[in-house]
Design an enzyme around this catalytic site. Structure first.
Site, PDB file in Angstrom:
ATOM      1  N   ASN A 159      17.860   8.559 -48.700  1.00  0.00           N
ATOM      2  CA  ASN A 159      16.913   8.977 -49.723  1.00  0.00           C
ATOM      3  C   ASN A 159      17.682   9.625 -50.872  1.00  0.00           C
ATOM      4  O   ASN A 159      18.661  10.339 -50.673  1.00  0.00           O
ATOM      5  CB  ASN A 159      15.820   9.905 -49.160  1.00  0.00           C
ATOM      6  CG  ASN A 159      16.334  11.134 -48.441  1.00  0.00           C
ATOM      7  OD1 ASN A 159      17.420  11.121 -47.859  1.00  0.00           O
ATOM      8  ND2 ASN A 159      15.554  12.189 -48.452  1.00  0.00           N
ATOM      9  N   CYS A 218      13.198   6.318 -51.485  1.00  0.00           N
ATOM     10  CA  CYS A 218      13.343   6.515 -50.042  1.00  0.00           C
ATOM     11  C   CYS A 218      14.578   5.763 -49.523  1.00  0.00           C
ATOM     12  O   CYS A 218      15.048   4.810 -50.142  1.00  0.00           O
ATOM     13  CB  CYS A 218      12.125   5.977 -49.300  1.00  0.00           C
ATOM     14  SG  CYS A 218      10.561   6.735 -49.750  1.00  0.00           S
ATOM     15  N   GLU A 260      16.742  11.818 -54.102  1.00  0.00           N
ATOM     16  CA  GLU A 260      15.678  12.530 -54.798  1.00  0.00           C
ATOM     17  C   GLU A 260      16.033  12.759 -56.269  1.00  0.00           C
ATOM     18  O   GLU A 260      17.180  12.562 -56.685  1.00  0.00           O
ATOM     19  CB  GLU A 260      15.400  13.865 -54.088  1.00  0.00           C
ATOM     20  CG  GLU A 260      14.865  13.651 -52.683  1.00  0.00           C
ATOM     21  CD  GLU A 260      14.504  14.931 -51.941  1.00  0.00           C
ATOM     22  OE1 GLU A 260      13.862  14.828 -50.899  1.00  0.00           O
ATOM     23  OE2 GLU A 260      14.888  16.033 -52.413  1.00  0.00           O
ATOM     24  N   CYS A 297       7.193   2.027 -48.683  1.00  0.00           N
ATOM     25  CA  CYS A 297       8.326   1.308 -48.088  1.00  0.00           C
ATOM     26  C   CYS A 297       7.853   0.201 -47.157  1.00  0.00           C
ATOM     27  O   CYS A 297       8.447  -0.876 -47.109  1.00  0.00           O
ATOM     28  CB  CYS A 297       9.247   2.271 -47.343  1.00  0.00           C
ATOM     29  SG  CYS A 297      10.258   3.259 -48.464  1.00  0.00           S
ATOM     30  N   CYS A 356       7.307   5.355 -45.137  1.00  0.00           N
ATOM     31  CA  CYS A 356       6.084   5.657 -45.883  1.00  0.00           C
ATOM     32  C   CYS A 356       5.362   4.353 -46.225  1.00  0.00           C
ATOM     33  O   CYS A 356       5.913   3.253 -46.081  1.00  0.00           O
ATOM     34  CB  CYS A 356       6.414   6.456 -47.149  1.00  0.00           C
ATOM     35  SG  CYS A 356       7.121   5.465 -48.487  1.00  0.00           S
ATOM     36  N   GLU A 369      14.762   3.711 -47.036  1.00  0.00           N
ATOM     37  CA  GLU A 369      14.454   2.318 -46.707  1.00  0.00           C
ATOM     38  C   GLU A 369      14.545   1.426 -47.940  1.00  0.00           C
ATOM     39  O   GLU A 369      15.120   0.334 -47.906  1.00  0.00           O
ATOM     40  CB  GLU A 369      13.041   2.207 -46.105  1.00  0.00           C
ATOM     41  CG  GLU A 369      12.839   2.996 -44.826  1.00  0.00           C
ATOM     42  CD  GLU A 369      12.308   4.405 -45.091  1.00  0.00           C
ATOM     43  OE1 GLU A 369      12.749   5.071 -46.057  1.00  0.00           O
ATOM     44  OE2 GLU A 369      11.449   4.854 -44.310  1.00  0.00           O
TER      45      GLU A 369
HETATM   46 ZN   LIG Z   1       9.368   5.363 -48.271  1.00  0.00          ZN
END
Ligand SMILES: [Zn+2]
Length: 140
Positions: free
Chosen positions: A45, A56, A47, A98, A95, A58
């Site tokens: 990830n 993210c 940010e 993703c 999430c 993924e």
């Molecule tokens: Zn995600």
């Protein structure tokens, strides 16, 4: 999916997690994506101070694969925990965004592995985590 492949993906996800850039949430995630070509792409990830710009783990791995021309995904392993945690105590599921993103590159289905360790993991099919996904077929 062979046990050795599952283990290799989890190990790669743990390695990817060490690169996580998460100064805001403090939650570090690593992912390892296996494509049909046999290559493994790692992602973490990343940010951003403008939170919505965050990527993210993924999708980070997926973008690396697609940008290298690898567009058929077979499996992904995901590991997530607070950055300072000495061990991973919970499964980190992808999430919704993703799940949708990965589904774009599933020729058949994608194996999704969420892990706390090599031995402590759960294995799903993406179609179970994202039933009735919106796809190019939806637009016909
Ligand atoms: Zn995600």
């Amino acid at each position: 999916m062979k046990e050795a492949v599952v283990s290799e993906l989890i190990l790669n996800a743990f390695e990817a997690r060490t690169k996580s850039y998460c100064p805001y949430s403090g939650f570090a995630v690593g992912a390892a994506l296996l494509t049909e070509s046999g290559k493994i792409y790692r992602g973490c990830n990343v940010e951003n101070s403008s939170y919505g710009a965050t990527i993210c783990a993924e999708r980070c791995a997926a973008l690396k694969a697609v940008s290298e021309g690898d567009t058929v995904f077979k499996a992904i392993a995901i590991v997530g925990a607070p950055k300072k945690a000495k061990e991973v105590k919970d499964y980190a599921y992808p999430c919704g965004m993703c799940r949708q993103f990965l589904s774009e590159f599933a020729s058949d289905d994608i194996t999704v592995i969420v892990a706390k360790s090599i031995d402590d993991r759960k294995i799903y099919k993406l179609s179970k985590l994202l039933p009735e996904a919106f796809s190019s077929d939806s637009m016909k």
